[in-house]
Design an enzyme around this catalytic site. Structure first.
Site, mmCIF file in Angstrom:
data_model
loop_
_atom_site.group_PDB
_atom_site.id
_atom_site.type_symbol
_atom_site.label_atom_id
_atom_site.label_comp_id
_atom_site.label_asym_id
_atom_site.label_seq_id
_atom_site.Cartn_x
_atom_site.Cartn_y
_atom_site.Cartn_z
ATOM 1 N N ASN A 52 9.272 5.333 4.400
ATOM 2 C CA ASN A 52 10.601 5.940 4.347
ATOM 3 C C ASN A 52 10.576 7.259 5.110
ATOM 4 O O ASN A 52 9.650 8.053 4.962
ATOM 5 C CB ASN A 52 10.997 6.211 2.900
ATOM 6 C CG ASN A 52 10.732 5.017 2.004
ATOM 7 O OD1 ASN A 52 11.176 3.916 2.285
ATOM 8 N ND2 ASN A 52 9.961 5.234 0.949
ATOM 9 N N GLU A 88 4.033 -2.789 12.873
ATOM 10 C CA GLU A 88 2.857 -2.708 11.998
ATOM 11 C C GLU A 88 1.554 -2.582 12.788
ATOM 12 O O GLU A 88 0.641 -1.876 12.391
ATOM 13 C CB GLU A 88 2.803 -3.924 11.072
ATOM 14 C CG GLU A 88 3.936 -3.950 10.056
ATOM 15 C CD GLU A 88 4.074 -2.635 9.289
ATOM 16 O OE1 GLU A 88 3.112 -1.858 9.233
ATOM 17 O OE2 GLU A 88 5.170 -2.389 8.754
ATOM 18 N N GLU A 113 1.270 5.515 7.632
ATOM 19 C CA GLU A 113 2.680 5.829 7.345
ATOM 20 C C GLU A 113 3.160 6.985 8.211
ATOM 21 O O GLU A 113 4.305 6.991 8.677
ATOM 22 C CB GLU A 113 2.863 6.163 5.859
ATOM 23 C CG GLU A 113 2.364 5.091 4.882
ATOM 24 C CD GLU A 113 2.821 3.685 5.201
ATOM 25 O OE1 GLU A 113 3.936 3.529 5.724
ATOM 26 O OE2 GLU A 113 2.049 2.734 4.954
ATOM 27 N N GLY A 169 0.836 -1.195 0.000
ATOM 28 C CA GLY A 169 0.000 0.000 0.000
ATOM 29 C C GLY A 169 0.870 1.243 0.000
ATOM 30 O O GLY A 169 0.651 2.183 -0.762
ATOM 31 N N ALA A 170 1.877 1.223 0.863
ATOM 32 C CA ALA A 170 2.761 2.383 0.996
ATOM 33 C C ALA A 170 3.964 1.962 1.821
ATOM 34 O O ALA A 170 3.999 0.857 2.362
ATOM 35 C CB ALA A 170 2.036 3.539 1.675
HETATM 36 ZN ZN LIG Z 1 3.248 -0.214 8.198
#
Ligand SMILES: [Zn+2]
Length: 863
Positions: A270, A323, A301, A266-267
Site C-alpha cells: 500500500n 512482482e 515492498e 508476506g506483506a
Molecule cells: Zn510484491
C-alpha cells in the site's frame, strides 16, 4: 452473472469511457468493537468520453441504502451481483453511494481481529486484487487511478493510518474523526486503512534536504518483541539504494510499516502504508534466515513504491513484471547496499526463488511468464512461482544480458516517463532497448512468451593427460507436461562457467568465464586446452534460468565434496541440482539422504541448511519407497538428535536441528527428549526452550499421542495469545485419533467459522505424514466437498482448503484415479481445476520417484 468477477474486456471498455478524478470516502468504524457491518459513504467524481453511455461501479456489500448519480436517486435494485449499474452518464459526473459493508475474518477487505491478550479490536485493509470494493464503491481496476480522500470515524484513543499522513483527530465523546489529505493519483488496490489501538515507533529518513517520516507499528501485545531499530536500518538502506539506482526521489509523503495480525501474504505494498504479517515480529528465537527473509520483504515492498505504485501495470497480465521487479530489487539491494547484513542474497535467491520457480514450471499448469489474464479469477490463482520466482530469475537473466548499468538507466527513464501513470511490458522493454542498444524482441519472445525450463549439459572430451580437448554446452528444449500452454523452445542464455579445483580439502574457483549460449550447441573455446578442473559448473553465479547437469566426474566430486565449496552460491546450486534430480527420480531418495547427511556437516549457510532439512523430510515422506521409509526416517531422526546434541550451544544450527528433530522424532528416547525439553527435566546447553519452540515440541508429542487435551490446554494457558490459540488448534488437530481427525475436518469443511489463521493451523495439524491410515477415509470426503467449498468460501479460504486437504500423502494409483474421476465428472471452474490438477501432479511425481528409490534399493541388495 459476473458474480465477483471482472473481465479484461469489461475493464478495457470502462477505461476507455471513464476518467476518474477523485473519491471522497467516509467510513464509520465507531462500532468496530461489536463487528458486523460499518457504514461506507463514497462520493466519486469522474468524466465520461461518451455522454449517455452506461457503466458500472464495483461494490461487495451486504446492503446499499442510497445511490445518487448526478443529483438523481437511482433504485437500490441497481446494486446487484457486486456491481451498481450507472445509466446515462454526463460529461462530468458525481456519484454518491451509501452502503453497509462487512468486516471480514479472512484477511480480505477490512479484516477485523480481536487480540485475546487485551480484548481490543484491530482492523486493517487488504485490497489486492479486487477487494477495495468490499470497503467502498470503486472502479476496481488498476488503470483507473484517482486521488483518494479518506474520512474515518473510529473509537477515541485509536490509531488510524492510511496512505496520507495521519491528521490530528477531531471531535469529542466516544469517537473521533480523522480527516486525511487527498492522495496523489493511485490505483484503488494500494489504498489502505489500518485502525485500532496499535502502537507506533517513529524515525525519519533524511538525505540532504529530503526528510521522509518513518513509522513502524504493531499491536501492544507484541511491542516488547518489536525491534524497530532493525526495521528502520534496513528501510533506510533501501531508501538510499533505490533512490540512487532509480534516480527518482521517494514519491509519497511518508512511509509507515505496520505489522498486522492474520495477514495472508508476506506483506502488501500500500502506498506509504505497507502492511506486513506480524509473525515478522519475532516472539521467540529465530535463525538468521528469518531476519534475512524479513529484510528482503521490507525491501521488496519499498521497491514497489516506485515499481507498482508510482508506475502501475495497466492490467493484471503484467502482475508478473510488478512482482518480479520487486523480487529482483530486494535481492540486488541486499547484495549491494552498503552496510547490508546479507550480501549473500543471491545464494538465498538460488536456494529459494529458483527452487520454487523450477517446481512450479514443471507442473501441468505451467504457463508462459506473460500469462493470459482474461479476468480476475485468472489472476487470483496466478500469484504463483512463475509470477514471482521465475519472473524474477528471468529478470536477473535480463540484467546479465543487457548489463546492470544499462538496466538501471532504462529503469530511470521509465520512471521519469511514466510517473503516476500506467504501463505495459513494452514500455519497460523499450526503455531498456534504448539504454542498452540491444534488441529485446527476440529475447522477450523466447523468455516471456514460452513455458518450461531448458536443460544445459556440458559435453566434454578430455585427453589422456587431463587436458580439455573440447567443451560444448548442449541446450535441451523444456520437457513440457502434457496439456501445458506454450511452445518448447531453446533460448538465448547469458551464463558463467566456473572451474573449481580441490585445494587442501576445499573446492576453490580458479577460473570463471562468461558467454552467450544460444541454440542446441555452443562451443566454449575459452576453456579448451586447459587442464580439466575437479568440478566444471555451468550457470555458475546463477545468472540464467535453467536446469544444469554436471558431467560425470564433476558429479562424483560434488557428491563427495559438496560441503567443500568455499563459496555459498555454488554449494546452493549443487544442492538445488541434487534436489531437482531427486524430484525427477534421477537420484534415489536414499542417495539424496546420504548426500544431505554428509553435505550438511559443512554447510554454514543457515538458510540452505533449513531448506535441505525441509526437503529431506519431504523426500522421506513422499519420494521414498514405502518399504524403506521407516528406515530412512529413522536414520534422519537419529542424525537430527546427534547433531542437535553436537551443535554449538546457542547457535542457529542448534535451533534448526531441534526443530528438525521435533518434525521427525519417533523412538521412545527421541520423544522422551522432546518431552524432557518441554517439562524442563532435560536441558541442552544454549538451547532456549522458548514459546515457539515449546509449541513445536508439543506438536510432535500431540501427533504421536504423547500429549493429550489437558497438556495442550495447559500450554495455551501459558501462552494466551492469538498465536497460542492457533498452535493449540493445530496440536488438537494433530492427535492420532479418529475423533480428533473428524473434529478438525468438520471445523474446516463443514463450518465456515474459523478465521484464516486458525483454519490454516488446523489444516497443518490435521495433515500428519505418520497418520496415512487415519487420513485415508478423508480422500472420498475431500472430493465430495471440494466443489462446494470453492463455490461458497472466499478466495483465500478456499485456496487453503483445496491445496491443504488434498490427499497428497496417499501416494498411490487410487488417489490419481479418484482425482481423475472427479475431474471428469465435477465440471470444476478453471481456477479450481487448476489447483486440483497441480495437487494431482504431486502424487504422480511421488509415485515415479518412489519407483526410482525402490530400484536403487534393489540394486543395493544385488537384485
Ligand atoms: Zn510484491
Amino acid at each position: 452473472m459476473p458474480g465477483t468477477n471482472l473481465t479484461r474486456e469489461e475493464a478495457r471498455t470502462r477505461a476507455q469511457l471513464l476518467h476518474v478524478d477523485a473519491y471522497d470516502i467516509e467510513l464509520d468504524l465507531s462500532s468496530a468493537r461489536e463487528g458486523g457491518t460499518f457504514r461506507s459513504t463514497t462520493v466519486v467524481r469522474f468524466t465520461a468520453s461518451t455522454p449517455g453511455a452506461a457503466t458500472f461501479i464495483d461494490l461487495v456489500a451486504p446492503g446499499v441504502s442510497e445511490i445518487v448519480l448526478n443529483g438523481e436517486t437511482l433504485p437500490v435494485a441497481n446494486f446487484a451481483d457486486s456491481r451498481i449499474t450507472l445509466p446515462e452518464l454526463l460529461d462530468v459526473n458525481e456519484l454518491r453511494v451509501v452502503a453497509d459493508c462487512a468486516y471480514t475474518n479472512t484477511g480480505e477487505g477490512l479484516h477485523r481481529f480481536v487480540d485475546p491478550v487485551d480484548g481490543e479490536t484491530y482492523l486493517y485493509t487488504q485490497f489486492e486484487v479486487p477487494d477495495a470494493r468490499r470497503v467502498f464503491a470503486s472502479f476496481e481496476q488498476p488503470d483507473l487511478k484517482a486521488s483518494f480522500t479518506f474520512t474515518v470515524t473510529a473509537p477515541n484513543g485509536w490509531v488510524v493510518v492510511s496512505n496520507s499522513p495521519t491528521p490530528t483527530p477531531e471531535g469529542e465523546g466516544d469517537t473521533r474523526v480523522w480527516k486525511f489529505e487527498p492522495t496523489g493519483r493511485i490505483s484503488s488496490y494500494i489504498t489502505a486503512l489500518i485502525a485500532g489501538p496499535y502502537v507506533g515507533v517513529f524515525d525519519s529518513y533524511e538525505n540532504g534536504s529530503q526528510k521522509v517520516p518513518l513509522g513502524v507499528y504493531c499491536r501492544p501485545s507484541l511491542r516488547e518483541f518489536l525491534d524497530a531499530d532493525a526495521v528502520f536500518e534496513v528501510t533506510k538502506q533501501g531508501f538510499d539504494y533505490f533512490q540512487e539506482k532509480f534516480d527518482y526521489a521517494y514519491p509519497f509523503p511518508k512511509y509507515d510499516q505496520l505489522f498486522v495480525p492474520e495477514f495472508n501474504a508476506g506483506a502488501m505494498e500500500n502506498a506509504g502504508a505497507v502492511t506486513l504479517r506480524d509473525q515478522y515480529v519475532f516472539r521467540s528465537k529465530v535463525t538468521d534466515a528469518a531476519y534475512e527473509a524479513r529484510a528482503a520483504t521490507i525491501l521488496h515492498e519499498l521497491a514497489h513504491m516506485w515499481f507498482g505504485d508510482l508506475v502501475t501495470m495497466e492490467w493484471w497480465n503484467d502482475l508478473w513484471l510488478n512482482e518480479s521487479f520487486a523480487t529482483f530489487a530486494e535481492a540486488v539491494c541486499q547484495a549491494e547496499a552498503p552496510g547490508s547484513k546479507w550480501p549473500n542474497s543471491w545464494t538465498t535467491f538460488a536456494n529459494q526463488m529458483k527452487t520454487w520457480a523450477y517446481r512450479q514450471d514443471q507442473l501441468p499448469s505451467t504457463h508462459p511468464i506473460m500469462a493470459e489474464i482474461n479476468d480476475l479469477e485468472d489472476v487470483q490463482v496466478n500469484f504463483d512461482g512463475i509470477t514471482y520466482a521465475k519472473g524474477a530469475s528471468v529478470l536477473k537473466q535480463l540484467v546479465a544480458y543487457v548489463g546492470q548499468d544499462a538496466f538501471f538507466q532504462g529503469v530511470q527513464a521509465y520512471f521519469k516517463r511514466h510517473a503516476w501513470g500506467n504501463t505495459r511490458l513494452g514500455d519497460l522493454l523499450g526503455a531498456l532497448e534504448e539504454a542498452s542498444g540491444r534488441d529485446l524482441k527476440t529475447w522477450s519472445k523466447a523468455w516471456l512468451e514460452t513455458a518450461g525450463i531448458n536443460i544445459l549439459r556440458p559435453e566434454l572430451t578430455v585427453a589422456a593427460d587431463g587436458t580439455i580437448e573440447s567443451l560444448t554446452v548442449l541446450q535441451e528444449a523444456p520437457a513440457l507436461p502434457a496439456g501445458a500452454k506454450g511452445e518448447a523452445v531453446l533460448r538465448p542464455h547469458r551464463i558463467a562457467i566456473g572451474a573449481y579445483e580441490l585445494q587442501d580439502g576445499k573446492l576453490v574457483r580458479t577460473e570463471r568465464i562468461e558467454l552467450d549460449v544460444d541454440g542446441e550447441r555452443t562451443r566454449v573455446p575459452a576453456l579448451e586446452g586447459r587442464k580439466r578442473p575437479t568440478v566444471l559448473l555451468l550457470n555458475d553465479d546463477d545468472l540464467s534460468y535453467a536446469k544444469v547437469r554436471l558431467d560425470e566426474a564433476s558429479l562424483a566430486a560434488v557428491t563427495e565434496h559438496l560441503g567443500a565449496f568455499t563459496d555459498a552460491l555454488p554449494r546452493a546450486l549443487c544442492w538445488a541440482s541434487a534436489w531437482d534430480m531427486t524430484r525427477d527420480g534421477e537420484l534415489a531418495t536414499r542417495d539424496y539422504l546420504a548426500l544431505a547427511l554428509s553435505g550438511l556437516t559443512r554447510e554454514s549457510d543457515i538458510g540452505v541448511v533449513q531448506s535441505v532439512q525441509r526437503q529431506v523430510k519431504a523426500a522421506l515422506d513422499l519420494y521414498t519407497d514405502p518399504a524403506w521409509r521407516e528406515e530412512g526416517l529413522g536414520r534422519w531422526a537419529a542424525a537430527a538428535e546427534e547433531r542437535l546434541r553436537a551443535a554449538e550451544p546457542g547457535s542457529d544450527h542448534q535451533l534448526a536441528w531441534a526443530r528438525t528433530l521435533a518434525s521427525v522424532a519417533r523412538t521412545d528416547t527421541q520423544l522422551g527428549l522432546l518431552a524432557g525439553l518441554l517439562d524442563g527435566s532435560v536441558e541442552l546447553k544454549g538451547l532456549a526452550v522458548d514459546t515457539e519452540l515449546r509449541w513445536t515440541l508439543l506438536a510432535r508429542l500431540a501427533a504421536t499421542g504423547r500429549a493429550d487435551d489437558q497438556a495442550i490446554a495447559a500450554e495455551l494457558d501459558r501462552d494466551k495469545t492469538a498465536a497460542g490459540e492457533e498452535h493449540a488448534a493445530s496440536c488438537r488437530a494433530a492427535r492420532p485419533t479418529a475423533e480428533a481427525k473428524a473434529e478438525a475436518w468438520a471445523s474446516v469443511v463443514e463450518s465456515d467459522k474459523l478465521t484464516n489463521y486458525v483454519q490454516e493451523a488446523v489444516i497443518s495439524g490435521f495433515v500428519q505424514s505418520d497418520q496415512r491410515e487415519l487420513l485415508a477415509p478423508f480422500t472420498a470426503k475431500y472430493f465430495a466437498a471440494v466443489k462446494g467449498i470453492y463455490e461458497t468460501r472466499s478466495h483465500e479460504i478456499s485456496q487453503q482448503i483445496i491445496g491443504g486437504l488434498y490427499p497428497a500423502l496417499q501416494v498411490e494409483q487410487a488417489t490419481l484415479d479418484a482425482t481423475d474421476a472427479w475431474l471428469a465428472s465435477a465440471e470444476p471452474a478453471p481456477a479450481l481445476r487448476r489447483q486440483v490438477v497441480e495437487a494431482r501432479a504431486g502424487v504422480e511425481r511421488a509415485l515415479k520417484a518412489q519407483t526410482a528409490d525402490r530400484a536403487a534399493g534393489a540394486r543395493a541388495l544385488g537384485h
